[in-house]
Scaffold this active site. Sequence first.
Site, PDB file in Angstrom:
ATOM      1  N   PRO A   1     101.330 -61.054  35.227  1.00 50.06           N
ATOM      2  CA  PRO A   1     100.555 -59.919  34.709  1.00 50.06           C
ATOM      3  C   PRO A   1     100.230 -60.107  33.231  1.00 50.06           C
ATOM      4  CG  PRO A   1     102.506 -59.177  35.904  1.00 50.06           C
ATOM      5  CD  PRO A   1     102.659 -60.644  35.696  1.00 50.06           C
ATOM      6  N   LYS A   2      99.089 -59.559  32.826  1.00 45.61           N
ATOM      7  CA  LYS A   2      98.724 -59.556  31.405  1.00 45.61           C
ATOM      8  C   LYS A   2      99.135 -58.214  30.823  1.00 45.61           C
ATOM      9  CE  LYS A   2      95.010 -60.405  28.109  1.00 45.61           C
ATOM     10  NZ  LYS A   2      95.402 -59.254  27.251  1.00 45.61           N
ATOM     11  N   TRP A   3     100.152 -58.235  29.985  1.00 48.63           N
ATOM     12  CA  TRP A   3     100.701 -57.019  29.396  1.00 48.63           C
ATOM     13  C   TRP A   3      99.850 -56.565  28.219  1.00 48.63           C
ATOM     14  CZ3 TRP A   3     104.667 -54.814  31.973  1.00 48.63           C
ATOM     15  CH2 TRP A   3     105.301 -55.620  32.920  1.00 48.63           C
TER      16      TRP A   3
ATOM     17  N   ASP B   1      96.680 -55.137  31.729  1.00 52.91           N
ATOM     18  CA  ASP B   1      95.376 -55.536  31.211  1.00 52.91           C
ATOM     19  C   ASP B   1      94.676 -56.604  32.036  1.00 52.91           C
ATOM     20  OD1 ASP B   1      93.459 -55.115  29.291  1.00 52.91           O
ATOM     21  OD2 ASP B   1      94.268 -56.573  27.888  1.00 52.91           O
TER      22      ASP B   1
END
Length: 354
Positions: A34-36, A189
């Site tokens: 995941p893109k944090w 994100d």
Amino acid sequence: MLVSASNQVAPMLAKAVEGVPAPDSVAGGLSYEPKWDGFRGIAYVDGSGDPGGVEIGSRGSKPLTRYFPELTAALAEQLDVACVLDGEIVVRTGEPGSERLDWEALSQRIHPAASRVTRLAAETPAIFVAFDLLALGDEDLAARPFAERRQALESLSSRLTHPLHVSRTTDDVETARRWLVEFEGAGLDGVVAKPLASPYAPGKRVMLKTKHHRTADVVLIGYRVHKSGSGVGSLLLGLYDADGELRGVGGASAFSDKRRQELVDELEPYVERDESGEAVKGETDRSRFSASKDVSYVRLRPERVLEVRYDQMEGMRFRHTVQFDRWRPDREPRSCTFEQLDRPVAYDLSKVLS
């Protein structure tokens, strides 16, 4: 490359791509995570157990250590070995079962007053999500392939408990594509793809990121003069709410020098003027990030509509600066409302962290 608090490294970056890439698109394959959406932070831990032996550097070289005492304490307490972790600082809010990332609460954590820092550390505590390990003990891991660094990080993760987490990964592209859709509901994100064979490359765009992109028709309400003093620096945008009030929702920028000058002439017929013929100026709301900046803008009559590309909303505003796509002379300004915006389905952040 010697990685240490005295020799801090610039974070490795990602370049944007359309769609989650297939694993065979890069030699050696890809790992997905995941893109944090938070503050990038590289944590330097000396392993002494003393919070004073922990430093957190940011992507922009701004020291973050003093703003997150709860994280320096946790890093010192849980890690009895010297190490350097690359990760993201985030804040989550909401009731159990419906938690999500909260950018506004996170941004409030950067405050000059020590008393405010202490209070917010208790009221809106942060989480550190690690996704890379650059050094462990006396060993510099940065030159090793990501696959080996990730394995070492997972071994280290057995020592970690909340508020320290390790970002989940998958080697299955279909799972990553599902994450791109589902995890947005928790405030994330997008998805990042990391080449398994690549060493850590400070400041270079080696990773691949896929973010959410949508379009919206918005009303042009003004423009800021470029910082050079000439031309349009950014367009200010608005949407009508349910009560018919036009609300500012953000701005669009990134114009070429030529286009900035063209826009001044193009927008001249829409400039609001007072009785003396002078252009009417307005001011956007100030924040601690804009306290010393010029927030004035030239007000325009709300008569032009443009289509923009955006990734996500934060409350009633675009989360990031949006991209100008095209003018929409076919749209009436009053038809540009919040109702058109695509909102993601809610997803519990705890499921992402687990």
